[in-house]
Structures are given as structure tokens and as C-alpha cells.
Design an enzyme around this catalytic site. Structure first.
Site, PDB file in Angstrom:
ATOM      1  N   HIS A  63      -5.613  -1.127   6.355  1.00 20.29           N
ATOM      2  CA  HIS A  63      -5.702  -0.609   7.727  1.00 20.29           C
ATOM      3  C   HIS A  63      -6.538  -1.552   8.604  1.00 20.29           C
ATOM      4  O   HIS A  63      -5.999  -2.152   9.518  1.00 20.29           O
ATOM      5  CB  HIS A  63      -6.239   0.826   7.808  1.00 20.29           C
ATOM      6  N   HIS A 111       1.012   5.535  -1.373  1.00 16.91           N
ATOM      7  CA  HIS A 111       0.641   6.743  -2.110  1.00 16.91           C
ATOM      8  C   HIS A 111       1.957   7.480  -2.324  1.00 16.91           C
ATOM      9  O   HIS A 111       2.463   8.136  -1.406  1.00 16.91           O
ATOM     10  CB  HIS A 111      -0.323   7.620  -1.308  1.00 16.91           C
ATOM     11  N   TYR A 150      -5.097   7.715  -6.918  1.00 14.15           N
ATOM     12  CA  TYR A 150      -6.351   8.468  -7.106  1.00 14.15           C
ATOM     13  C   TYR A 150      -6.141   9.877  -7.658  1.00 14.15           C
ATOM     14  O   TYR A 150      -7.112  10.589  -7.919  1.00 14.15           O
ATOM     15  CB  TYR A 150      -7.181   8.518  -5.818  1.00 14.15           C
ATOM     16  N   HIS A 200      -9.494   1.076   1.331  1.00 12.05           N
ATOM     17  CA  HIS A 200      -9.259   1.559   2.699  1.00 12.05           C
ATOM     18  C   HIS A 200     -10.450   1.154   3.553  1.00 12.05           C
ATOM     19  O   HIS A 200     -11.606   1.404   3.183  1.00 12.05           O
ATOM     20  CB  HIS A 200      -9.187   3.093   2.726  1.00 12.05           C
ATOM     21  N   GLU A 252     -10.169   2.897   8.911  1.00 10.82           N
ATOM     22  CA  GLU A 252      -8.927   3.466   9.445  1.00 10.82           C
ATOM     23  C   GLU A 252      -9.240   4.380  10.621  1.00 10.82           C
ATOM     24  O   GLU A 252      -8.445   4.498  11.552  1.00 10.82           O
ATOM     25  CB  GLU A 252      -8.196   4.250   8.341  1.00 10.82           C
ATOM     26  N   ARG A 274      -4.970  15.368   6.559  1.00 11.78           N
ATOM     27  CA  ARG A 274      -5.510  15.222   5.211  1.00 11.78           C
ATOM     28  C   ARG A 274      -5.592  16.578   4.499  1.00 11.78           C
ATOM     29  O   ARG A 274      -5.396  16.662   3.287  1.00 11.78           O
ATOM     30  CB  ARG A 274      -6.898  14.561   5.275  1.00 11.78           C
ATOM     31  N   ASP A 332       2.302   3.140   2.913  1.00  7.25           N
ATOM     32  CA  ASP A 332       1.172   4.075   2.850  1.00  7.25           C
ATOM     33  C   ASP A 332       1.616   5.524   2.644  1.00  7.25           C
ATOM     34  O   ASP A 332       1.988   5.901   1.549  1.00  7.25           O
ATOM     35  CB  ASP A 332       0.312   3.898   4.113  1.00  7.25           C
ATOM     36  N   HIS A 346       0.843  -1.207   0.000  1.00  7.89           N
ATOM     37  CA  HIS A 346       0.000   0.000   0.000  1.00  7.89           C
ATOM     38  C   HIS A 346       0.871   1.248   0.000  1.00  7.89           C
ATOM     39  O   HIS A 346       1.562   1.532   0.983  1.00  7.89           O
ATOM     40  CB  HIS A 346      -0.937   0.002   1.209  1.00  7.89           C
ATOM     41  N   ARG A 351     -16.565   5.764   2.152  1.00  2.00           N
ATOM     42  CA  ARG A 351     -16.875   7.193   2.153  1.00  2.00           C
ATOM     43  C   ARG A 351     -16.912   7.758   0.736  1.00  2.00           C
ATOM     44  O   ARG A 351     -17.565   8.768   0.488  1.00  2.00           O
ATOM     45  CB  ARG A 351     -15.797   7.972   2.940  1.00  2.00           C
ATOM     46  N   HIS A 396     -11.860   3.674  -3.055  1.00  2.00           N
ATOM     47  CA  HIS A 396     -11.117   4.463  -2.067  1.00  2.00           C
ATOM     48  C   HIS A 396     -11.535   4.088  -0.652  1.00  2.00           C
ATOM     49  O   HIS A 396     -10.699   3.821   0.204  1.00  2.00           O
ATOM     50  CB  HIS A 396     -11.285   5.975  -2.282  1.00  2.00           C
TER      51      HIS A 396
HETATM   52 ZN    ZN Z   1      -3.829   4.782   1.967  1.00  5.22          ZN
END
Ligand code: ZN
Length: 438
Positions: A262, A58, A118, A225, A228, A79, A313, A56, A203, A200
Site C-alpha cells: 500500500h 488474501h 494470517y 502492510h 494504508e 474490516r 489484495d 499481494h 499495529r 502484518h
Molecule cells: Zn492486505
């Protein structure tokens, strides 16, 4: 043909001595213990492990490392900082950042990365002329850094449950599940890129679209995900009357081809559901520490039948050996007992478990016919000297990785990437990314 010889190597049956490995066309042709080296064999130091899977990632989050610790906050405030960066990256800065980030991963022993991708479109959600130009940047980055990539192209359709995309999120979105699937269908796999899929989170994909995304992912790895943060569970229970795990199960999104990332805040029923469906679970302990996520029930998931893997991650560190041992160390903190997961369990998560989650059930094993990937970890460093080689995962780190072979090609030797100074590459790429963000 090339031949390698190691005093110690971790084979599918466990640690073996005096192992000779031969390779042709990127795959091992023989792996034999109890040998003596032959003239011309390349002798590897320390203990030789299969190639690591970073299940995993990003890649662009690497630019946030060491820059988010002065403001307190939560996952949700972190975030916002991530969105500030995501809002301004271009295909060129994304390529440079990902190439350097992947080179750092190779230094850590990673031979395949699962990129949870993404950041698809231009600012405002405008499509680039090539709607997959950002995915192509990742393909190029991986090829130049010298590792394989499983591109987990991510369906990201809403900004939250029943909330529209806004701000930087507009770059992530496709109109609906079919538009996402049509765009992904144009990405061509090659010998270093596997096309996978991702939801994703519950959500970001509406309940009505989940079955379609899962159906489009049939025959490919599907990642998501999962739980988490407690807020995700509260919102799912409030809106759907079900936990995120149950929502995914009801949508047909769980199973052996799926990996939940997660999986921190689970009910006993969630753990049983993930285990009985043989869903994979990717734990990212350094991220879960850094973002204050909580401790995932790794041992309970393992016992229930879920296949474990690990990931870096958000790249707060790039040390996959540390990620693997932290799964056990988290269990020790939570359960106040030692040895819940064995060193062999942790190495399996780091290697075969992760490669299976990334779509290669043959990867992560030193055996004839498998991809010729290996990681030689020094057992004579200040960190590792004196350790039982079978327990090296509990003490070694990226600095102990001496040699990395990916598909029969040496990418790291003597602890140095063949591309040169990875720190300088990272520094240049990160400065350029933040200059754009100003
Ligand atoms: Zn992630």
C-alpha cells in the site's frame, strides 16, 4: 520439449516480432525473435507477456466481493465484515475458497501469487492438530488451480498498538515472534511453494518483536502492510514518535528482500527511506479505491528507487492488467498529467517486479532459463482491437487473456481454465463459506 510461436512478445529488451519460445522441464530453453513457426509449434494469439505476479493476496476475502457496498463506512467498518467471515472458515471451506480464487487469478494471467496468510488457527486461537493445516490448504489450492504460491506467513501478535488480540483476531495470533518462527519453520517448501514471511503491520507486531521477526525472515521475502490508513500513522507517531516507515527501518525490516504493501500515506522522508533501501512497494489500486485508502505516491517511489509491483489484495476485482494501469491512472488524477509511468514500467511491475518481490528474481521475463510462464493477451477483442501492442496494458483486461502457461503447463486456453467453470467453483465455495458464518 514444447515450442510456442507468437507474432508479438514482450522480451526483456522490449516488444519483439515473430518470437519462437521453446520449453523443457518447466523452463524456457530458447527465446528467439525474427523466426518463422516450425511444424508442431503452438501458435499463440495476440501479444505474449511474461507470467503475472499477484504480489499481494488474501484469498478468503474473495467471499466479500459485492457484499459490502450497502453500509457506507470506512476501512475499519469493512474490516468488521471481514472478521465475521474470518471467524468461521474451516480448513475445508478455506481450501475450496482459495482453490476457486486462485483459479480466477490464473484466468487473469497470474502465474505466482503472494498469499499474505494470517488465518492460522482455529476459532479462539486454538491450534489445530497440525498447526499449519490452513497453510497446507493454501498449498493444495494453489497446486490444484495451477499456479505457484509464495506463502507469506504473517506474524500477527497484537490487535493494535498495545492492544490484545480479540474476537476473530485470536485466530491470527502466535504467542510471540519465536513461536511464530517455530511454526513457520515446519512449513516445507516444494517446487510450487516458496515460504516467505510477513509482518502484518506496525499495529500488529510490538516494537520489541519487530527485529526478531525481521531476523527470522532473513533469506526470504518479507512483506508488510504499510501506512494504508492515516490512523496507523497517527498511532505510530503518538506511541513511537516515528512514522511506520521509520519504525520498520529502525527495526532492520527494510531492504531489497522486503516489500511494503500500500504505502499510501508517506512523508518525503519515508519515500526517500524506502527508495534508498531498495525496498519493494506493492500497490493494490482497486483495494485502495474500494476501501477509500487514498492514492499511493507510486511515481515518486519508483523515482526514488523502490521496486514496484501490484496485487489484488482483498479481491474486489481479479484483473492484474487493470491493477497495473491503475497505478498510472492514479498518478494522472493526483498529478494532472499523463505518462508519469510508461507502459513498460507498468508491465515490469506486473511481471519482473512482482516475481522479484515474491522471491524469484529470474521470474517474469521471457528469457532462456526462466520459468516457462507466459500470458497471451488477445489484440483483436472489442476492447483491444486497434491498440498498439506495446501499450496493451493500458486497455486489456482479464477477459482478453487467452492462454496461460505456468511452468510449461497450459492452464488456460481460449480464455477457459482447464478445470472448467470457475464461476461455478466460486459460487459454491462462497455459499459454503457464508453458510458457516450464519
Ligand atoms: Zn492486505
Amino acid at each position: 520439449m514444447s515450442a510456442y510461436w507468437a507474432a508479438q512478445a514482450w522480451l526483456p529488451d522490449g516488444l519483439a516480432s515473430d518470437v519462437r519460445l521453446t520449453e523443457a522441464d518447466g523452463r524456457f530453453t530458447s527465446v528467439v525473435a525474427g523466426t518463422t513457426p516450425e511444424p508442431g509449434d503452438r501458435r499463440l494469439p495476440g501479444v505474449v507477456l511474461p507470467g503475472f505476479a499477484n504480489t499481494h493476496s488474501h484469498a478468503f476475502h474473495r467471499a466479500l466481493r459485492g457484499r459490502t457496498h450497502d453500509r457506507g463506512g470506512t476501512f475499519w467498518t469493512w474490516r468488521e465484515q471481514m472478521y465475521a467471515l474470518a471467524g468461521t472458515l474451516t480448513p475445508d471451506t478455506y481450501l475450496d475458497l482459495a482453490r476457486a480464487t486462485y483459479a480466477e487469478m490464473v484466468l487473469a494471467g497470474v502465474t505466482t501469487v503472494g498469499e499474505f496468510h494470517y488465518l492460522h488457527h482455529a476459532p479462539g486461537g486454538v491450534h489445530y492438530d497440525d498447526p499449519n493445516v490452513m497453510a497446507e490448504a493454501l498449498r493444495t489450492a494453489a497446486r490444484e488451480a495451477g499456479l505457484r504460491i509464495t506463502l507469506l506467513d504473517t506474524a500477527y501478535l497484537t490487535g493494535g498498538i498495545d492492544a490484545p488480540l480479540e474476537g476473530a483476531q485470536l485466530r491470527f495470533g502466535d504467542h510471540d515472534a519465536d513461536a511464530w518462527a517455530a511454526r513457520v519453520a515446519a512449513i516445507r517448501p516444494d517446487h510450487t511453494l516458496t515460504v516467505g514471511a510477513a509482518i502484518h503491520s506496525v499495529r500488529a507486531v510490538p516494537l520489541d518483536d519487530l527485529p526478531a521477526v525481521a531476523a527470522h525472515a532473513t533469506g526470504r521475502p518479507l512483506h508488510v502492510h504499510l501506512s494504508e490508513q492515516r490512523l496507523e500513522n497517527e498511532q505510530a507517531l503518538g506511541t513511537f514518535g516515528a512514522t511506520p516507515t521509520r519504525v520498520l527501518a529502525d527495526a532492520g525490516a527494510l531492504g531489497p528482500a522486503t516489500t511494503a504493501v500500500h504505502a499510501v500515506h508517506l512523508t518525503p522522508d519515508d519515500i526517500a527511506t524506502l527508495g534508498s533501501s531498495r525496498t519493494g512497494v506493492c500497490l493494490c489500486p482497486s483495494t485502495e479505491q474500494d476501501l477509500g485508502d487514498g492514492i499511493a505516491p507510486g511515481a515518486a517511489l519508483h523515482a526514488a528507487g523502490a521496486r514496484l509491483s501490484v496485487g489484488s489484495d482483498q479481491q474486489v476485482q481479479t484483473d492484474l492488467l487493470a491493477e497495473a494501469r491503475s497505478v498510472e491512472l492514479h498518478e494522472r488524477l493526483a498529478a494532472q498529467t499523463r505518462g508519469v509511468l510508461t507502459p513498460a514500467d507498468l508491465l515490469t511491475a506486473l511481471t519482473a517486479g512482482g516475481h522479484t518481490s515474491l522471491g524469484d528474481p529470474t521470474g517474469g521475463r521471457l528469457a532462456p532459463g526462466t520459468p516457462a510462464d507466459l500470458v497471451a493477451v488477445r489484440t483483436d477483442s472489442a476492447r483491444t482491437a486497434g491498440a498498439d501492442p506495446a501499450q496493451v496494458v493500458m486497455v486489456a483486461g482479464t477477459a482478453d487473456v487467452d492462454t496461460v502457461l505456468v511452468g510449461g503447463v497450459v492452464r488456460v486456453e481460449g480464455g477457459r481454465h482447464v478445470l472448467g467453470d470457475v464461476g461455478a467453483m466460486l459460487g459454491t465455495a462462497i455459499r459454503a463459506a457464508w453458510e458457516e458464518a450464519r
